[in-house]
Design a protein around this motif. Structure first.
Motif, mmCIF file in Angstrom:
data_model
loop_
_atom_site.group_PDB
_atom_site.id
_atom_site.type_symbol
_atom_site.label_atom_id
_atom_site.label_comp_id
_atom_site.label_asym_id
_atom_site.label_seq_id
_atom_site.Cartn_x
_atom_site.Cartn_y
_atom_site.Cartn_z
ATOM 1 N N SER A 133 0.751 -1.227 0.075
ATOM 2 C CA SER A 133 0.087 -0.020 -0.086
ATOM 3 C C SER A 133 0.854 1.193 -0.130
ATOM 4 C CB SER A 133 -0.883 -0.040 1.285
ATOM 5 O OG SER A 133 -0.317 0.067 2.539
ATOM 6 N N ALA A 134 2.306 1.195 0.283
ATOM 7 C CA ALA A 134 2.936 2.289 0.194
ATOM 8 C C ALA A 134 3.214 2.940 -1.288
ATOM 9 C CB ALA A 134 4.331 1.940 0.888
ATOM 10 N N THR A 135 3.368 4.036 -1.329
ATOM 11 C CA THR A 135 3.479 4.877 -2.575
ATOM 12 C C THR A 135 4.910 5.316 -2.947
ATOM 13 O OG1 THR A 135 2.674 6.906 -1.576
ATOM 14 C CG2 THR A 135 1.036 5.257 -2.732
ATOM 15 N N PHE A 136 5.767 4.756 -2.348
ATOM 16 C CA PHE A 136 7.163 5.313 -2.228
ATOM 17 C C PHE A 136 7.721 4.503 -3.786
ATOM 18 C CE2 PHE A 136 6.283 4.941 2.211
ATOM 19 C CZ PHE A 136 6.452 6.493 2.552
ATOM 20 N N VAL A 137 8.364 5.362 -4.547
ATOM 21 C CA VAL A 137 9.166 4.941 -5.784
ATOM 22 C C VAL A 137 10.536 4.989 -5.684
ATOM 23 C CG1 VAL A 137 9.172 5.458 -8.071
ATOM 24 C CG2 VAL A 137 6.898 6.088 -7.104
ATOM 25 N N GLU A 138 10.979 3.866 -6.094
ATOM 26 C CA GLU A 138 12.438 3.736 -6.355
ATOM 27 C C GLU A 138 12.981 3.872 -7.746
ATOM 28 O OE1 GLU A 138 14.094 0.342 -4.545
ATOM 29 O OE2 GLU A 138 12.336 0.309 -3.083
ATOM 30 N N PHE A 153 8.823 11.465 0.969
ATOM 31 C CA PHE A 153 8.717 11.275 2.430
ATOM 32 C C PHE A 153 8.151 12.608 2.525
ATOM 33 C CE2 PHE A 153 12.564 8.893 2.258
ATOM 34 C CZ PHE A 153 12.061 7.456 2.194
ATOM 35 N N GLN A 154 6.501 12.820 2.620
ATOM 36 C CA GLN A 154 5.829 14.054 2.756
ATOM 37 C C GLN A 154 6.384 14.857 4.102
ATOM 38 O OE1 GLN A 154 1.623 12.816 3.051
ATOM 39 N NE2 GLN A 154 1.717 12.319 0.897
ATOM 40 N N THR A 155 6.431 14.297 5.221
ATOM 41 C CA THR A 155 7.069 14.995 6.489
ATOM 42 C C THR A 155 8.265 15.740 5.948
ATOM 43 O OG1 THR A 155 5.700 13.371 7.729
ATOM 44 C CG2 THR A 155 7.240 14.957 8.784
ATOM 45 N N ILE A 156 9.285 14.991 5.697
ATOM 46 C CA ILE A 156 10.624 15.467 5.230
ATOM 47 C C ILE A 156 10.379 16.731 3.983
ATOM 48 C CG2 ILE A 156 12.929 15.076 4.471
ATOM 49 C CD1 ILE A 156 12.679 12.108 5.570
ATOM 50 N N ASP A 157 9.713 16.342 3.100
ATOM 51 C CA ASP A 157 9.491 17.300 2.206
ATOM 52 C C ASP A 157 8.758 18.670 2.814
ATOM 53 O OD1 ASP A 157 9.700 17.725 -0.422
ATOM 54 O OD2 ASP A 157 7.684 17.791 -0.983
ATOM 55 N N LEU A 158 7.724 18.432 3.492
ATOM 56 C CA LEU A 158 7.217 19.866 4.230
ATOM 57 C C LEU A 158 8.307 20.545 4.960
ATOM 58 C CD1 LEU A 158 4.882 21.218 5.500
ATOM 59 C CD2 LEU A 158 4.817 19.639 7.336
ATOM 60 N N PRO A 202 4.574 10.991 11.032
ATOM 61 C CA PRO A 202 3.045 10.081 11.853
ATOM 62 C C PRO A 202 3.609 8.751 12.590
ATOM 63 C CG PRO A 202 2.398 10.969 9.801
ATOM 64 C CD PRO A 202 4.042 11.215 9.897
ATOM 65 N N PHE A 203 2.994 8.706 13.705
ATOM 66 C CA PHE A 203 3.347 7.654 14.478
ATOM 67 C C PHE A 203 3.026 6.480 13.779
ATOM 68 C CE2 PHE A 203 2.229 4.539 18.253
ATOM 69 C CZ PHE A 203 3.462 4.607 18.677
ATOM 70 N N GLN A 204 3.824 5.227 13.875
ATOM 71 C CA GLN A 204 3.545 4.013 13.212
ATOM 72 C C GLN A 204 3.042 4.029 11.763
ATOM 73 O OE1 GLN A 204 1.722 1.569 16.260
ATOM 74 N NE2 GLN A 204 3.626 1.175 17.473
ATOM 75 N N SER A 205 3.359 4.765 11.135
ATOM 76 C CA SER A 205 2.963 5.168 9.672
ATOM 77 C C SER A 205 3.782 4.329 8.828
ATOM 78 C CB SER A 205 2.661 6.520 9.353
ATOM 79 O OG SER A 205 4.214 7.231 9.477
ATOM 80 N N GLU A 206 3.346 3.963 7.453
ATOM 81 C CA GLU A 206 4.219 3.494 6.549
ATOM 82 C C GLU A 206 5.405 4.512 6.068
ATOM 83 O OE1 GLU A 206 1.372 3.048 3.412
ATOM 84 O OE2 GLU A 206 0.304 1.459 4.294
ATOM 85 N N GLU A 207 5.144 5.647 6.457
ATOM 86 C CA GLU A 207 6.246 6.692 6.116
ATOM 87 C C GLU A 207 7.478 6.521 6.959
ATOM 88 O OE1 GLU A 207 6.821 11.646 5.342
ATOM 89 O OE2 GLU A 207 5.247 10.717 6.508
ATOM 90 N N GLN A 208 6.885 6.440 8.300
ATOM 91 C CA GLN A 208 8.045 6.023 9.517
ATOM 92 C C GLN A 208 8.670 5.087 9.185
ATOM 93 O OE1 GLN A 208 6.672 4.875 13.576
ATOM 94 N NE2 GLN A 208 7.651 6.679 14.249
ATOM 95 N N THR A 209 8.097 4.088 8.652
ATOM 96 C CA THR A 209 8.795 2.476 8.509
ATOM 97 C C THR A 209 9.831 2.877 7.305
ATOM 98 O OG1 THR A 209 7.016 1.343 9.337
ATOM 99 C CG2 THR A 209 8.286 0.160 8.043
ATOM 100 N N ALA A 210 9.205 3.613 6.191
ATOM 101 C CA ALA A 210 9.740 3.684 5.190
ATOM 102 C C ALA A 210 11.172 4.570 5.309
ATOM 103 C CB ALA A 210 8.927 4.128 3.915
ATOM 104 N N VAL A 215 12.697 17.418 12.044
ATOM 105 C CA VAL A 215 11.778 16.218 11.685
ATOM 106 C C VAL A 215 12.077 15.109 12.903
ATOM 107 C CG1 VAL A 215 10.876 14.722 10.055
ATOM 108 C CG2 VAL A 215 11.523 17.035 9.400
ATOM 109 N N TYR A 216 11.037 14.856 13.753
ATOM 110 C CA TYR A 216 11.107 13.626 14.683
ATOM 111 C C TYR A 216 10.548 12.373 14.138
ATOM 112 C CZ TYR A 216 10.982 11.434 19.046
ATOM 113 O OH TYR A 216 10.938 10.328 20.207
ATOM 114 N N VAL A 217 11.611 11.315 14.161
ATOM 115 C CA VAL A 217 11.230 10.126 13.534
ATOM 116 C C VAL A 217 11.300 9.165 15.135
ATOM 117 C CG1 VAL A 217 11.725 8.040 12.157
ATOM 118 C CG2 VAL A 217 12.181 10.483 11.363
#
Length: 196
Positions: A31-36, A47-52, A124-132, A101-103
């Motif tokens: 379900s993750a939308t991260f492209v390599e 990474f939306q949070t880092i981009d922000l 976001p806590f325990q999000s796909e973004e945090q894991t990625a 940015v806090y991970v």
């Protein structure tokens, strides 16, 4: 004819093996939308949070820590004393000099929220973004190794510093830098590395 078919099959198998090794793909939930890209790297802008944070500040500190980790306490206190909420707030219509940015590696959202300081940007806590993000930078606590299935390169606490304009990594030794300088002078040091 049979030897030609064998040769083609060997070539195809060799090509597939080399391709898999070249791309170095890591498991990310479907379900993750991260492209390599072609070398297996994820673009930071995904990474939306880092981009922000890149949009809000000239430099970004990506801080991996946890409230339960005693090694995280000293650098967290230094970050809080150096980069006050007023310092992290951008002047009207301008970028701030720095964003954090806090991970989190906390087990509960309440622990993460109470440990995070004012004006920090939390992934976001325990999000796909945090894991990625943890998988991308190979940073996590020892407790998370089995779950993340990564070969950890950095432990918590870790502080990675980025130039927002170029999105280049300035240093992975931000924790050592803030311990060494202990004041806002650390920004001058990072700026000097940024310009070199």
């Amino acid at each position: 004819m049979a030897s030609r078919v064998k040769l083609i099959l060997i070539f195809v198998l060799l090509f597939c093996t080399l391709s898999i090794n070249h791309f170095r793909l890591q498991y990310i939930p479907s379900s993750a939308t991260f492209v390599e890209d072609e070398i297996g790297e994820r673009h930071l802008s995904q990474f939306q949070t880092i981009d922000l944070a890149f949009e809000r500040a000239d430099m970004v500190g990506l801080y991996f820590a946890a409230s339960w980790c005693p090694m995280s306490t000293p650098p967290t206190k230094l970050l809080e004393s150096i980069f006050t909420p007023a310092f992290l707030s951008p002047p009207s219509g301008n970028k701030a000099k720095f964003a954090i940015v806090y991970v989190s590696s906390d087990k509960e959202i309440g622990a993460m929220e109470s440990y995070m300081k004012p004006n920090w940007i939390g992934v976001p806590f325990q999000s796909e973004e945090q894991t990625a993000i943890k998988k991308h930078f190979l940073v996590c606590s020892k407790r998370e190794l089995k779950e993340l299935q990564i070969n950890r390169k950095h432990e918590i606490p870790s502080l990675f510093i980025f130039d927002s304009d170029t999105r280049n990594l300035i240093t992975t030794d931000g924790v050592a830098d803030i311990k060494r300088y202990g004041t806002v002078d650390v920004l001058d040091y990072w700026n000097s590395k940024r310009e070199s």
